[in-house]
Design a protein around this motif. Structure first.
Motif, PDB file in Angstrom:
ATOM      1  N   PRO A 403      40.369  31.681  50.221  1.00 44.41           N
ATOM      2  CA  PRO A 403      41.427  32.593  50.658  1.00 44.41           C
ATOM      3  C   PRO A 403      40.903  33.627  51.656  1.00 44.41           C
ATOM      4  O   PRO A 403      39.699  33.821  51.773  1.00 44.41           O
ATOM      5  CB  PRO A 403      41.846  33.285  49.354  1.00 44.41           C
ATOM      6  CG  PRO A 403      40.679  33.176  48.462  1.00 44.41           C
ATOM      7  CD  PRO A 403      39.945  31.931  48.838  1.00 44.41           C
ATOM      8  N   LYS A 404      41.821  34.264  52.359  1.00 42.61           N
ATOM      9  CA  LYS A 404      41.409  35.298  53.303  1.00 42.61           C
ATOM     10  C   LYS A 404      40.830  36.483  52.516  1.00 42.61           C
ATOM     11  O   LYS A 404      41.326  36.838  51.459  1.00 42.61           O
ATOM     12  CB  LYS A 404      42.625  35.742  54.121  1.00 42.61           C
ATOM     13  CG  LYS A 404      42.256  36.720  55.205  1.00 42.61           C
ATOM     14  CD  LYS A 404      43.388  36.911  56.202  1.00 42.61           C
ATOM     15  CE  LYS A 404      43.140  38.138  57.086  1.00 42.61           C
ATOM     16  NZ  LYS A 404      41.818  38.218  57.688  1.00 42.61           N
ATOM     17  N   ILE A 405      39.753  37.044  53.060  1.00 46.15           N
ATOM     18  CA  ILE A 405      39.149  38.201  52.378  1.00 46.15           C
ATOM     19  C   ILE A 405      39.894  39.455  52.831  1.00 46.15           C
ATOM     20  O   ILE A 405      39.953  39.765  54.017  1.00 46.15           O
ATOM     21  CB  ILE A 405      37.650  38.308  52.705  1.00 46.15           C
ATOM     22  CG1 ILE A 405      36.939  37.038  52.243  1.00 46.15           C
ATOM     23  CG2 ILE A 405      37.038  39.540  52.042  1.00 46.15           C
ATOM     24  CD1 ILE A 405      35.500  36.920  52.665  1.00 46.15           C
ATOM     25  N   THR A 406      40.493  40.138  51.877  1.00 48.13           N
ATOM     26  CA  THR A 406      41.258  41.354  52.182  1.00 48.13           C
ATOM     27  C   THR A 406      40.590  42.541  51.480  1.00 48.13           C
ATOM     28  O   THR A 406      39.817  42.349  50.530  1.00 48.13           O
ATOM     29  CB  THR A 406      42.691  41.220  51.621  1.00 48.13           C
ATOM     30  OG1 THR A 406      42.577  41.041  50.193  1.00 48.13           O
ATOM     31  CG2 THR A 406      43.442  40.055  52.230  1.00 48.13           C
ATOM     32  N   PRO A 407      40.910  43.773  51.889  1.00 47.64           N
ATOM     33  CA  PRO A 407      40.355  44.930  51.179  1.00 47.64           C
ATOM     34  C   PRO A 407      40.710  44.906  49.695  1.00 47.64           C
ATOM     35  O   PRO A 407      39.897  45.276  48.840  1.00 47.64           O
ATOM     36  CB  PRO A 407      41.003  46.133  51.883  1.00 47.64           C
ATOM     37  CG  PRO A 407      41.360  45.626  53.240  1.00 47.64           C
ATOM     38  CD  PRO A 407      41.690  44.174  53.082  1.00 47.64           C
ATOM     39  N   GLU A 408      41.919  44.413  49.377  1.00 45.06           N
ATOM     40  CA  GLU A 408      42.348  44.367  47.954  1.00 45.06           C
ATOM     41  C   GLU A 408      41.451  43.405  47.178  1.00 45.06           C
ATOM     42  O   GLU A 408      41.044  43.686  46.049  1.00 45.06           O
ATOM     43  CB  GLU A 408      43.815  43.902  47.837  1.00 45.06           C
ATOM     44  CG  GLU A 408      44.846  44.890  48.331  1.00 45.06           C
ATOM     45  CD  GLU A 408      44.761  45.159  49.833  1.00 45.06           C
ATOM     46  OE1 GLU A 408      44.566  44.179  50.604  1.00 45.06           O
ATOM     47  OE2 GLU A 408      44.843  46.334  50.234  1.00 45.06           O
ATOM     48  N   LEU A 409      41.156  42.246  47.811  1.00 44.66           N
ATOM     49  CA  LEU A 409      40.299  41.265  47.134  1.00 44.66           C
ATOM     50  C   LEU A 409      38.913  41.879  46.904  1.00 44.66           C
ATOM     51  O   LEU A 409      38.341  41.766  45.805  1.00 44.66           O
ATOM     52  CB  LEU A 409      40.186  39.979  47.972  1.00 44.66           C
ATOM     53  CG  LEU A 409      39.252  38.918  47.402  1.00 44.66           C
ATOM     54  CD1 LEU A 409      39.805  38.331  46.108  1.00 44.66           C
ATOM     55  CD2 LEU A 409      39.005  37.783  48.393  1.00 44.66           C
ATOM     56  N   ILE A 410      38.383  42.544  47.921  1.00 40.52           N
ATOM     57  CA  ILE A 410      37.048  43.138  47.781  1.00 40.52           C
ATOM     58  C   ILE A 410      37.047  44.171  46.653  1.00 40.52           C
ATOM     59  O   ILE A 410      36.138  44.194  45.811  1.00 40.52           O
ATOM     60  CB  ILE A 410      36.587  43.767  49.117  1.00 40.52           C
ATOM     61  CG1 ILE A 410      36.340  42.646  50.126  1.00 40.52           C
ATOM     62  CG2 ILE A 410      35.311  44.596  48.932  1.00 40.52           C
ATOM     63  CD1 ILE A 410      35.976  43.101  51.499  1.00 40.52           C
ATOM     64  N   LYS A 411      38.099  45.001  46.624  1.00 41.39           N
ATOM     65  CA  LYS A 411      38.171  46.027  45.556  1.00 41.39           C
ATOM     66  C   LYS A 411      38.236  45.359  44.182  1.00 41.39           C
ATOM     67  O   LYS A 411      37.593  45.803  43.232  1.00 41.39           O
ATOM     68  CB  LYS A 411      39.399  46.922  45.764  1.00 41.39           C
ATOM     69  CG  LYS A 411      39.159  47.979  46.833  1.00 41.39           C
ATOM     70  CD  LYS A 411      40.376  48.858  46.987  1.00 41.39           C
ATOM     71  CE  LYS A 411      40.296  49.603  48.310  1.00 41.39           C
ATOM     72  NZ  LYS A 411      41.584  49.952  48.873  1.00 41.39           N
ATOM     73  N   ALA A 412      39.005  44.272  44.089  1.00 38.88           N
ATOM     74  CA  ALA A 412      39.135  43.585  42.792  1.00 38.88           C
ATOM     75  C   ALA A 412      37.796  42.974  42.371  1.00 38.88           C
ATOM     76  O   ALA A 412      37.422  43.022  41.187  1.00 38.88           O
ATOM     77  CB  ALA A 412      40.207  42.503  42.889  1.00 38.88           C
ATOM     78  N   ILE A 413      37.070  42.427  43.335  1.00 40.82           N
ATOM     79  CA  ILE A 413      35.754  41.838  42.999  1.00 40.82           C
ATOM     80  C   ILE A 413      34.811  42.946  42.528  1.00 40.82           C
ATOM     81  O   ILE A 413      34.106  42.802  41.525  1.00 40.82           O
ATOM     82  CB  ILE A 413      35.153  41.087  44.219  1.00 40.82           C
ATOM     83  CG1 ILE A 413      35.999  39.856  44.542  1.00 40.82           C
ATOM     84  CG2 ILE A 413      33.706  40.688  43.951  1.00 40.82           C
ATOM     85  CD1 ILE A 413      35.607  39.121  45.818  1.00 40.82           C
ATOM     86  N   ILE A 414      34.821  44.064  43.242  1.00 34.84           N
ATOM     87  CA  ILE A 414      33.925  45.168  42.867  1.00 34.84           C
ATOM     88  C   ILE A 414      34.272  45.671  41.460  1.00 34.84           C
ATOM     89  O   ILE A 414      33.390  45.931  40.643  1.00 34.84           O
ATOM     90  CB  ILE A 414      33.995  46.303  43.921  1.00 34.84           C
ATOM     91  CG1 ILE A 414      33.374  45.814  45.233  1.00 34.84           C
ATOM     92  CG2 ILE A 414      33.309  47.575  43.423  1.00 34.84           C
ATOM     93  CD1 ILE A 414      33.551  46.740  46.407  1.00 34.84           C
ATOM     94  N   ARG A 415      35.579  45.747  41.172  1.00 31.74           N
ATOM     95  CA  ARG A 415      36.016  46.227  39.853  1.00 31.74           C
ATOM     96  C   ARG A 415      35.649  45.255  38.732  1.00 31.74           C
ATOM     97  O   ARG A 415      35.166  45.649  37.688  1.00 31.74           O
ATOM     98  CB  ARG A 415      37.551  46.380  39.845  1.00 31.74           C
ATOM     99  CG  ARG A 415      38.043  47.795  39.914  1.00 31.74           C
ATOM    100  CD  ARG A 415      39.518  47.913  39.547  1.00 31.74           C
ATOM    101  NE  ARG A 415      40.369  46.793  39.870  1.00 31.74           N
ATOM    102  CZ  ARG A 415      41.054  46.660  41.007  1.00 31.74           C
ATOM    103  NH1 ARG A 415      40.968  47.585  41.934  1.00 31.74           N
ATOM    104  NH2 ARG A 415      41.829  45.611  41.218  1.00 31.74           N
ATOM    105  N   GLY A 416      35.843  43.966  38.997  1.00 32.87           N
ATOM    106  CA  GLY A 416      35.772  43.002  37.885  1.00 32.87           C
ATOM    107  C   GLY A 416      34.507  42.175  37.806  1.00 32.87           C
ATOM    108  O   GLY A 416      34.302  41.438  36.847  1.00 32.87           O
ATOM    109  N   GLU A 417      33.633  42.252  38.840  1.00 30.28           N
ATOM    110  CA  GLU A 417      32.502  41.322  38.850  1.00 30.28           C
ATOM    111  C   GLU A 417      31.135  42.008  38.914  1.00 30.28           C
ATOM    112  O   GLU A 417      30.187  41.443  39.465  1.00 30.28           O
ATOM    113  CB  GLU A 417      32.671  40.312  39.988  1.00 30.28           C
ATOM    114  CG  GLU A 417      33.889  39.422  39.809  1.00 30.28           C
ATOM    115  CD  GLU A 417      33.854  38.197  40.698  1.00 30.28           C
ATOM    116  OE1 GLU A 417      32.788  37.602  40.882  1.00 30.28           O
ATOM    117  OE2 GLU A 417      34.920  37.852  41.235  1.00 30.28           O
TER     118      GLU A 417
END
Ligand SMILES: Cc1cc2nc3c(=O)[nH]c(=O)nc-3n(C[C@H](O)[C@H](O)[C@H](O)COP(=O)(O)OP(=O)(O)OC[C@H]3O[C@@H](n4cnc5c(N)ncnc54)[C@H](O)[C@@H]3O)c2cc1C
Length: 455
Positions: A403-417
């Motif tokens: 999928p396209k990397i978006t700021p929301e995706l990055i924030k979710a990865i930082i939060r959950g991973e």
């Protein structure tokens, strides 16, 4: 002081696999890792789930069989992290074995998988050149074709940790270095240090397990354990080449004059080439490929793909790791021939050291420790829990449609991973192979903006 039942030191695949197994069996467990999870050997492998075709030469049939079973298991359990692909094994008039012997070897490989491997085949010179036209044709006699697995080694490690963290009583700390272990008759006091702030913490544990891979021989005496060197470490490097550097569809196994094998494996919109087998320098953490290692791999590539003439500017990036091989007493010290078997040591009454083996067989190796440890807490060990699929997947896939990397995706990865640094995010959570220093932005998001999102 915090208390737990087991502390595991080192979160490569072995630490992560044991963490998951103990957690699923209701053991309270804390995993402590000096860098990011999977930031050393377990992100620097050839990224193959394999039986190890060349171990057949050493008659390591049990190892090959176990590894093939595990390969086929993970292909089912984690299809989002691994896939099967064909490997071509070309034979030349200078090759060690004639085609009929390779055919027997590949049959044995399929047999040891209980015929769960997709079946091998032998190809004529014309047929292999048809498949891989860029391959050197001079002296080419025939080729074998067999199947092995490709894995995102860093992510499988991460997902074992995420899975363990879903159980209560578990904790996984990255960027914390274990600096001392005070061992008493029935417990240990483990002191660990935040590598950034240098703040120190202590945890009391009934058992400590060291899964510190190639770092073990240096670490254990440093922690005060009576420990004699047990390893024959060896460095291996890989290159990521641009995908148009060589025209190949499947993976190719090249054999060198010294009897080594070099894999050329297209994946992730690039081609992975490796590996080497050389002595380890004094520094063992975050090691890099040397110029000589790179030149060596390019030389072999260009011998086998003479039309391609791959040059340094076609290399996207390189990486290096150290094989945590266990010395086989009384045998040759040749690194290439040292078998990939593993050992479990008990240096004190309440501690274990798990050493050696291969990435592919981590589940089996860590089970040996888990089945001894779990009953010590009055729990009956269930070996089947690790056969369940991993429950928390990485948010950004390595293979297939990305999928396209978006700021929301990055924030979710930082939060959950469990991301701490930019490198954790880019290298291991987004599985990018471009060197960090060359990245100014990711899909339109500036690296400076991404840095601001980090904890
Ligand atoms: C070049 C190469 C190619 C390979 N290819 C394959 C392959 O294709 N398939 C396969 O099955 N196997 C392969 N292997 C083998 C496989 O990669 C290793 O067996 C496996 O990754 C070892 O995992 P580990 O957890 O034991 O070690 P590691 O991944 O190194 O983990 C040990 C961890 O301990 C941590 N640590 C050390 N000291 C401390 C401390 N004081 N406090 C806290 N943490 C600490 C380190 O930071 C490290 O993260 C390859 C190995 C190499 C080097």
């Amino acid at each position: 002081m915090k208390e737990t039942q087991v502390v595991i030191v080192g979160a490569g695949i072995n630490g992560a696999g044991l963490f998951r197994d103990l957690a699923l069996n209701n053991v309270k467990v804390t995993l402590i890792e000096k860098g990011d999870f999977s930031s050393q050997t377990s992100q620097s492998s050839s990224k193959m789930l394999h039986g190890g075709i060349r171990y057949l030469e050493n008659f390591d049939f049990a190892l090959v069989q176990e590894a093939l079973e595990e390969k086929n298991l993970w292909l089912k359990l984690a299809p989002h992290l691994c896939f099967e692909r064909e490997f071509y094994f070309p034979l030349y008039n200078f090759s060690k074995y004639p085609p009929f012997m390779l055919n027997i070897g590949l049959f044995l490989y399929d047999f040891l998988s209980h015929f769960k491997n997709r079946p091998h085949a032998m190809l004529s010179k014309e047929a292999i050149l048809n498949k891989i036209p860029s391959l050197k044709s001079e002296g080419l006699k025939a080729s074998g074709m067999y199947y092995d697995g490709i894995v995102d080694d860093a992510k499988l490690t991460l997902e074992c940790i995420y899975d363990g963290l879903l159980e209560s009583g578990t904790e996984a700390l990255s960027y914390h270095e274990v600096v001392s272990v005070d061992s008493q008759s029935d417990h240990h006091i483990v002191t660990y240090e935040n590598v950034f702030s240098k703040e120190r913490f202590q945890i009391k544990a009934q058992y400590v397990v060291y899964t510190t891979g190639p770092f073990t021989d240096k670490l254990l005496p440093h922690l005060g354990l009576a420990w004699k060197e047990k390893m024959l470490t060896s460095k291996g490097i890989h290159l990521w080449l641009k995908k148009d550097a060589i025209q190949i569809e499947g993976s190719v196994v090249l054999t060198t004059g010294e009897g080594r094998v070099i894999f050329v494996i297209p994946q992730r919109d690039a081609i992975l080439v490796g590996t080497t087998e050389t002595k380890v320098d004094a520094e063992m953490f975050n090691i890099k490929a040397s110029k000589e290692d790179v030149t060596y791999l390019l030389k072999i590539l260009n011998e086998y793909f003479p039309k391609a003439q791959v040059k340094e500017d076609q290399i996207i990036s390189t990486f290096a790791g150290i094989r945590p091989l266990v010395k086989e007493e009384g045998t040759s010290e040749s690194r290439g021939k040292t078998s990939r078997f593993h050992q479990i040591y008990r240096p004190t009454h309440h501690s274990y050291v798990l050493l050696g083996g291969k990435y592919t067989t981590f589940r089996k190796m860590t089970q040996e420790v888990a089945q001894e440890l779990v009953p010590r807490f009055g729990i009956s060990y269930n070996p089947n829990l690790t056969l369940n699929p991993l429950r928390q997947h990485s948010l950004y896939p390595t293979f297939g449609q990305r999928p396209k990397i978006t700021p929301e995706l990055i924030k979710a990865i930082i939060r959950g991973e469990k991301v701490t640094t930019l490198e954790d995010l880019i290298k291991r959570r987004l599985s990018m192979i471009e060197p960090m220093e060359r990245l100014e932005e990711i899909e339109g998001i500036k690296i400076e903006e991404i840095k601001k999102m980090l904890p």
